[in-house]
Design a protein around this motif. Sequence first.
Motif, PDB file in Angstrom:
ATOM      1  N   VAL A   1       0.854  -1.191   0.000  1.00 18.21           N
ATOM      2  CA  VAL A   1       0.000   0.000   0.000  1.00 18.21           C
ATOM      3  C   VAL A   1       0.889   1.240   0.000  1.00 18.21           C
ATOM      4  N   GLY A   2       0.310   2.352  -0.419  1.00 12.19           N
ATOM      5  CA  GLY A   2       1.035   3.613  -0.448  1.00 12.19           C
ATOM      6  C   GLY A   2       0.371   4.643   0.447  1.00 12.19           C
ATOM      7  N   ILE A   3       1.200   5.462   1.089  1.00 12.95           N
ATOM      8  CA  ILE A   3       0.726   6.569   1.920  1.00 12.95           C
ATOM      9  C   ILE A   3       1.581   7.786   1.594  1.00 12.95           C
ATOM     10  N   LEU A   4       0.937   8.919   1.328  1.00 21.09           N
ATOM     11  CA  LEU A   4       1.659  10.150   1.038  1.00 21.09           C
ATOM     12  C   LEU A   4       1.701  11.034   2.279  1.00 21.09           C
ATOM     13  N   THR A   5       2.728  11.880   2.366  1.00 21.18           N
ATOM     14  CA  THR A   5       2.695  12.906   3.401  1.00 21.18           C
ATOM     15  C   THR A   5       1.613  13.918   3.012  1.00 21.18           C
ATOM     16  N   GLU A   6       1.138  14.671   3.983  1.00 21.34           N
ATOM     17  CA  GLU A   6       0.104  15.667   3.681  1.00 21.34           C
ATOM     18  C   GLU A   6       0.614  16.686   2.661  1.00 21.34           C
ATOM     19  N   ASP A   7       1.894  17.052   2.777  1.00 17.49           N
ATOM     20  CA  ASP A   7       2.474  18.000   1.827  1.00 17.49           C
ATOM     21  C   ASP A   7       2.531  17.413   0.426  1.00 17.49           C
ATOM     22  N   ASP A   8       2.982  16.142   0.317  1.00 19.59           N
ATOM     23  CA  ASP A   8       3.047  15.501  -1.003  1.00 19.59           C
ATOM     24  C   ASP A   8       1.654  15.389  -1.618  1.00 19.59           C
ATOM     25  N   GLN A   9       0.676  15.086  -0.780  1.00 13.97           N
ATOM     26  CA  GLN A   9      -0.703  14.968  -1.237  1.00 13.97           C
ATOM     27  C   GLN A   9      -1.177  16.293  -1.846  1.00 13.97           C
TER      28      GLN A   9
END
Length: 513
Positions: free
Chosen positions: A310-318
Amino acid sequence: MTFFRLYKILTVFRAYRLDELLPKHRSSKWLRVLLFSLFWVRPKAKQQEIGERLRQALQELGPVWIKFGQMVSTRRDVLPKHLADALAKLQDQVTPFDGKIAKQIIETALECPIDYYFSDFNEQPLASASIAQVHTATLKSSQAQVVIKVLRPNILPIIKSDIRLMYWVANQFTKRIKFGEKLRAVEIVSDYESTLLKELDLLKEAYNTARLRDNFINSEILYIPYVYQDLCRKNILVEERIYGTPIANIDELKRSNVNMKLLAERGVQAFFTQVFRDNFFHADMHPGNIFVDISEPQNPRYIGIDCAIVGILTEDDQRYLAENFLAFFNQDYRKIAQIYITSGWVPETTDAVALEMAMRNVCEPAFAKPLGEISFSQILLALFQVARQFEMDIQPQLTLLEKTLFYIEGLGRQLYPALDLWQTAKPFLEKWYEEKYSAKKLLQQVWQSLPEWKNLVVELPVKLNDQARMTKQMHIQLKQINQELQRSKRCQRRLMFMVVVLSLLGIIALVVH
């Protein structure tokens, strides 16, 4: 063991003439000579192109290398298209291990006979892949039909041995071949090792599956099977058995009169919902992991399995990613360049004008086509490739996202060639961005944080008083330190005076004497 494995790899490389992949440079001569010295190895696949020969070579080397090829096929930022296309065809064709051994593994993991929890356990596997195989059974407590995923016995030593060899080969390419570092071979092996080790922990897969299921409960676009987490262990996973049509079986979908346009659009919706609404996305959505519920052909729904990666982005990357997509939709290349710099994806010293021009050169030819024909994933890949020229170090989560988008768009176009990704994605992103970062949303966040501000205001006099007291104490301490320094300086001056006087007296005494 490692020596013989290395010998096997070299003979396979020789048989399929993979030396053609080496750059035409003298620094790779040693490897060419080594492969050429294996003159007794007979060539294979003589009439095939290099991409097909590479695919067959990895197939022959076995499960670990098959999965490596599958992973590498998604790294289109570093791999030529013809090789990526060939490797994308790799399929796990692995002989299953004995079902009796699988039964023993399950019983050992659960610390009880298999018929304590299950009936109708089928020793003949339903599916067999490189890391694990799947058996069917019935859960006694509810009569629910389930599948039990079982890791292959003794798979870890094999994986570690092959990965050590992969690192060795990658390092040789990097050190000995001119411009070898541009292949990022060590980085690719490292990504693969991380991915593979995650797949070896089925408890993590159970957690990921349960979380994705919770995110899409009662959804009409995606169904995730139920996981019996109390029966899961590090090497076994028990989940609901699903029934659906494999996404790759397009002929069957058409025969069933499935609404292909809606199905393709829902694939895009599922992707963007996972990435932006949930910030938790299935990052291994190749055709083998996707089925379609066609019980209502005009209202089809995806079924996702195998949620190990699974993938999770940082809030900034999002946020930066959404802004990047929207700027691209609006052909605002200056904005794209600014986003890459502000986000830290490229160094802050990057020439913004040069980056803007490079982005423009990549994107403008694409916009000469009708919107429905533009490949969103290919454009994102091209933007990342341009950014690499400006020293962008792509984060693993962005690579996962790029790979997943490539899968989703490719599947969507196979299902419905006229799929307009823009028409589906742009309204979603605009709505999400407005809801997330609008003035109204910011005011709501300020309002929600008022209790914290209230506590801060109440505590502020006390904190200021404490700060004043600490400041006063610091002033007193500094004054004391200053006084000590002054005394020290006076002592030093007196000492120097005494030294000078004694020296003069000594000189006078010598003269008189």
